[in-house]
Design a protein around this motif. Structure first.
Motif, PDB file in Angstrom:
ATOM      1  N   PHE A 160       0.942  -1.069   0.073  1.00 13.58           N
ATOM      2  CA  PHE A 160      -0.040   0.099  -0.081  1.00 13.58           C
ATOM      3  C   PHE A 160       0.821   1.182  -0.060  1.00 13.58           C
ATOM      4  CE2 PHE A 160       0.347  -1.435   4.372  1.00 13.58           C
ATOM      5  CZ  PHE A 160       1.051  -0.103   5.033  1.00 13.58           C
ATOM      6  N   SER A 161       0.379   2.410  -0.230  1.00 14.92           N
ATOM      7  CA  SER A 161       0.856   3.773  -0.435  1.00 14.92           C
ATOM      8  C   SER A 161       0.281   4.604   0.716  1.00 14.92           C
ATOM      9  CB  SER A 161       1.178   4.257  -1.614  1.00 14.92           C
ATOM     10  OG  SER A 161      -0.263   4.498  -2.100  1.00 14.92           O
ATOM     11  N   VAL A 162       0.913   5.510   1.332  1.00 13.48           N
ATOM     12  CA  VAL A 162       0.437   6.411   2.132  1.00 13.48           C
ATOM     13  C   VAL A 162       0.798   7.798   1.769  1.00 13.48           C
ATOM     14  CG1 VAL A 162       0.424   7.255   4.551  1.00 13.48           C
ATOM     15  CG2 VAL A 162       0.884   4.820   4.119  1.00 13.48           C
ATOM     16  N   LEU A 163      -0.341   8.651   1.365  1.00 13.10           N
ATOM     17  CA  LEU A 163      -0.198  10.111   0.987  1.00 13.10           C
ATOM     18  C   LEU A 163      -0.020  10.695   2.179  1.00 13.10           C
ATOM     19  CD1 LEU A 163      -3.230  10.448  -1.502  1.00 13.10           C
ATOM     20  CD2 LEU A 163      -0.776  10.289  -2.109  1.00 13.10           C
ATOM     21  N   GLN A 164       1.004  11.773   2.133  1.00 10.86           N
ATOM     22  CA  GLN A 164       1.295  12.770   3.305  1.00 10.86           C
ATOM     23  C   GLN A 164       0.853  14.104   2.865  1.00 10.86           C
ATOM     24  OE1 GLN A 164       4.580  11.036   5.892  1.00 10.86           O
ATOM     25  NE2 GLN A 164       5.414  10.842   3.735  1.00 10.86           N
ATOM     26  N   GLN A 165       0.620  15.056   4.024  1.00  2.03           N
ATOM     27  CA  GLN A 165       0.718  16.228   3.808  1.00  2.03           C
ATOM     28  C   GLN A 165       1.049  17.117   4.936  1.00  2.03           C
ATOM     29  OE1 GLN A 165      -3.606  16.266   3.262  1.00  2.03           O
ATOM     30  NE2 GLN A 165      -3.952  17.270   4.927  1.00  2.03           N
ATOM     31  N   GLU A 166       1.361  18.545   4.841  1.00  3.85           N
ATOM     32  CA  GLU A 166       1.792  19.189   5.751  1.00  3.85           C
ATOM     33  C   GLU A 166       1.170  19.465   7.083  1.00  3.85           C
ATOM     34  OE1 GLU A 166       4.925  20.699   6.125  1.00  3.85           O
ATOM     35  OE2 GLU A 166       5.580  19.624   4.199  1.00  3.85           O
ATOM     36  N   GLU A 167      -0.197  19.288   6.877  1.00  5.52           N
ATOM     37  CA  GLU A 167      -1.033  19.398   7.885  1.00  5.52           C
ATOM     38  C   GLU A 167      -1.153  18.300   8.786  1.00  5.52           C
ATOM     39  OE1 GLU A 167      -1.828  20.056   4.914  1.00  5.52           O
ATOM     40  OE2 GLU A 167      -1.867  22.446   4.621  1.00  5.52           O
ATOM     41  N   VAL A 168      -0.724  17.194   8.445  1.00  9.20           N
ATOM     42  CA  VAL A 168      -0.897  15.894   9.334  1.00  9.20           C
ATOM     43  C   VAL A 168       0.414  15.482   9.553  1.00  9.20           C
ATOM     44  CG1 VAL A 168      -1.882  13.640   9.137  1.00  9.20           C
ATOM     45  CG2 VAL A 168      -2.943  15.587   8.133  1.00  9.20           C
ATOM     46  N   PHE A 169       0.827  14.684  10.864  1.00  8.75           N
ATOM     47  CA  PHE A 169       1.937  14.360  11.101  1.00  8.75           C
ATOM     48  C   PHE A 169       2.398  13.256  10.249  1.00  8.75           C
ATOM     49  CE2 PHE A 169       4.889  12.614  14.047  1.00  8.75           C
ATOM     50  CZ  PHE A 169       5.650  13.610  14.800  1.00  8.75           C
ATOM     51  N   LYS A 170       3.823  13.530  10.025  1.00  3.06           N
ATOM     52  CA  LYS A 170       4.342  12.519   8.818  1.00  3.06           C
ATOM     53  C   LYS A 170       4.576  11.203   9.573  1.00  3.06           C
ATOM     54  CE  LYS A 170       4.991  15.400   5.526  1.00  3.06           C
ATOM     55  NZ  LYS A 170       4.243  16.736   6.055  1.00  3.06           N
ATOM     56  N   ILE A 171       4.760  10.263   8.600  1.00  2.00           N
ATOM     57  CA  ILE A 171       5.176   8.884   8.964  1.00  2.00           C
ATOM     58  C   ILE A 171       6.417   8.930   9.762  1.00  2.00           C
ATOM     59  CG2 ILE A 171       5.912   6.587   8.045  1.00  2.00           C
ATOM     60  CD1 ILE A 171       3.867   7.214   5.677  1.00  2.00           C
ATOM     61  N   GLY A 172       6.480   8.249  10.702  1.00  2.00           N
ATOM     62  CA  GLY A 172       7.671   8.114  11.656  1.00  2.00           C
ATOM     63  C   GLY A 172       7.840   6.386  11.964  1.00  2.00           C
ATOM     64  N   GLY A 225      -4.098   9.640  12.342  1.00  2.00           N
ATOM     65  CA  GLY A 225      -2.816  10.601  11.501  1.00  2.00           C
ATOM     66  C   GLY A 225      -3.175  10.314   9.821  1.00  2.00           C
ATOM     67  N   SER A 226      -2.195   9.959   9.309  1.00  2.00           N
ATOM     68  CA  SER A 226      -2.119   9.371   7.958  1.00  2.00           C
ATOM     69  C   SER A 226      -2.852   8.125   7.691  1.00  2.00           C
ATOM     70  CB  SER A 226      -0.542   9.284   7.316  1.00  2.00           C
ATOM     71  OG  SER A 226      -0.009   8.224   7.904  1.00  2.00           O
ATOM     72  N   GLY A 227      -3.094   7.326   8.616  1.00  2.00           N
ATOM     73  CA  GLY A 227      -3.588   5.978   8.523  1.00  2.00           C
ATOM     74  C   GLY A 227      -2.669   4.791   8.646  1.00  2.00           C
ATOM     75  N   ALA A 260      -8.629   8.647   5.376  1.00  2.00           N
ATOM     76  CA  ALA A 260      -9.898   7.945   4.627  1.00  2.00           C
ATOM     77  C   ALA A 260      -9.543   7.770   3.153  1.00  2.00           C
ATOM     78  CB  ALA A 260     -11.086   9.050   4.635  1.00  2.00           C
ATOM     79  N   GLN A 261      -8.669   8.811   2.715  1.00  2.00           N
ATOM     80  CA  GLN A 261      -8.214   8.478   1.030  1.00  2.00           C
ATOM     81  C   GLN A 261      -7.309   7.360   0.986  1.00  2.00           C
ATOM     82  OE1 GLN A 261      -6.767  12.172  -0.388  1.00  2.00           O
ATOM     83  NE2 GLN A 261      -6.313  11.233  -2.449  1.00  2.00           N
ATOM     84  N   ASN A 262      -6.107   7.505   2.187  1.00  2.00           N
ATOM     85  CA  ASN A 262      -5.472   6.125   1.989  1.00  2.00           C
ATOM     86  C   ASN A 262      -5.911   4.950   2.224  1.00  2.00           C
ATOM     87  OD1 ASN A 262      -2.898   7.752   1.451  1.00  2.00           O
ATOM     88  ND2 ASN A 262      -2.949   8.286   3.953  1.00  2.00           N
ATOM     89  N   LYS A 277      -9.077   4.112   1.206  1.00  2.00           N
ATOM     90  CA  LYS A 277      -9.738   3.949  -0.117  1.00  2.00           C
ATOM     91  C   LYS A 277      -8.951   3.610  -1.193  1.00  2.00           C
ATOM     92  CE  LYS A 277     -12.944   6.445  -3.323  1.00  2.00           C
ATOM     93  NZ  LYS A 277     -13.462   7.327  -3.786  1.00  2.00           N
ATOM     94  N   ASN A 278      -7.607   3.979  -1.005  1.00  2.00           N
ATOM     95  CA  ASN A 278      -6.617   3.505  -1.988  1.00  2.00           C
ATOM     96  C   ASN A 278      -6.076   2.204  -1.747  1.00  2.00           C
ATOM     97  OD1 ASN A 278      -7.248   6.139  -3.330  1.00  2.00           O
ATOM     98  ND2 ASN A 278      -5.577   7.276  -2.449  1.00  2.00           N
ATOM     99  N   SER A 279      -6.300   1.748  -0.640  1.00  2.00           N
ATOM    100  CA  SER A 279      -5.565   0.506  -0.377  1.00  2.00           C
ATOM    101  C   SER A 279      -6.366  -0.812  -0.682  1.00  2.00           C
ATOM    102  CB  SER A 279      -5.227   0.508   1.192  1.00  2.00           C
ATOM    103  OG  SER A 279      -6.546   0.192   1.769  1.00  2.00           O
ATOM    104  N   PRO A 280      -5.630  -1.921  -0.775  1.00  2.00           N
ATOM    105  CA  PRO A 280      -6.280  -3.183  -0.956  1.00  2.00           C
ATOM    106  C   PRO A 280      -7.365  -3.620   0.137  1.00  2.00           C
ATOM    107  CG  PRO A 280      -3.900  -3.688  -0.661  1.00  2.00           C
ATOM    108  CD  PRO A 280      -4.131  -2.065  -0.879  1.00  2.00           C
ATOM    109  N   PHE A 281      -7.056  -3.083   1.205  1.00  2.00           N
ATOM    110  CA  PHE A 281      -8.063  -3.292   2.463  1.00  2.00           C
ATOM    111  C   PHE A 281      -9.112  -2.536   2.657  1.00  2.00           C
ATOM    112  CE2 PHE A 281      -3.241  -3.181   3.413  1.00  2.00           C
ATOM    113  CZ  PHE A 281      -3.046  -4.381   2.845  1.00  2.00           C
ATOM    114  N   HIS A 282      -9.468  -1.728   1.680  1.00  2.00           N
ATOM    115  CA  HIS A 282     -10.376  -0.645   1.730  1.00  2.00           C
ATOM    116  C   HIS A 282     -11.837  -1.049   2.129  1.00  2.00           C
ATOM    117  CE1 HIS A 282     -12.484  -1.357  -2.026  1.00  2.00           C
ATOM    118  NE2 HIS A 282     -11.380  -1.872  -2.398  1.00  2.00           N
TER     119      HIS A 282
END
Length: 231
Positions: free
Chosen positions: A9-21, A45-47, A76-78, A80-85
């Protein structure tokens, strides 16, 4: 938005949400997802953690919540884009007021842990302004199934206080993993798991890097089903 690519899966990130760590990756990979039917993640966070749980437990339905509307929308977007949606949902909600008719077999949280921080960036994700440890624990006990597990990653120095609060709320420590950033260093994080039934404690030590910018064999083994490592 920039995407962080994992194997499945992939995880979209954006400035307003805490990044993957690394903390999220560790909790997602170490938590006892078992064969439970219902999983709840608090402050998604990003899910990422929820997505890792969905990959590890193919029969569980995952509910993720976040008080930050930007985070809830991104997760929610991440999902939806995953195979586990089909087995995932994300809700914009304040955990202090969150209710569910059904109990959860696993509750996951990488909680806010800085008591104070002058930075306004990620203030909800990394300060105990909206959800302190006591509130997190009390609310989690109300939503946890009788045989369920409450799983968190917290700073090492907060371990004794967190464990004391869980004891006050009839939860027993069943797993404690001390996590060091680099070989030979003092632990900086704890993965801890609790349940309502007293069981033998499982303890361990985990090292993320064997030397600067070189992952340990432990970390490579733990995350091999998730990370895409450069050759």
């Amino acid at each position: 938005m920039k995407a962080f690519q994992f194997k499945n899966f992939s995880v979209l990130q954006q400035e307003e949400v805490f990044k993957i760590g690394t903390d999220g990756v560790l909790l997602g990979a170490m938590s006892s997802v078992g064969a439970g039917q219902r999983i709840l993640e608090i402050g998604t966070g990003s899910g990422l953690i929820s997505l890792m749980a969905a990959q590890r437990n193919v029969q569980a339905f995952i509910t993720a919540i976040d008080i930050n509307p930007d985070a809830a929308e991104l997760a929610a977007q991440n999902f939806k884009n995953s195979p586990f949606h089909e087995r995932m949902e994300c809700l914009q909600a304040d955990f202090k007021n969150f209710e569910s008719e059904e109990k959860f077999d696993l509750i996951l949280c990488n909680p806010p842990y800085f008591e104070e921080n002058p930075s306004v960036k990620h203030v909800l994700a990394r300060q105990q302004t909206e959800l302190d440890f006591r509130s997190l624990i009390i609310r989690s006990t109300l939503l946890l199934s009788p045989s369920g597990i409450f799983s968190v990653i917290i700073p090492f120095e907060s371990g004794n206080v967190f464990e004391e609060l869980t004891r006050e709320n009839q939860l027993h420590l069943i797993k404690k993993i001390n996590i060091s950033g680099i070989a030979g260093s003092k632990p900086k994080r704890l993965v801890m798991e609790f349940c309502f039934t007293e069981k033998p404690l499982v303890e361990g030590h985990f090292t993320i890097e064997k030397s600067p910018r070189k992952y340990s064999d432990q970390y490579l083994e733990l995350t091999k089903e998730f990370h895409v490592f450069k050759k």
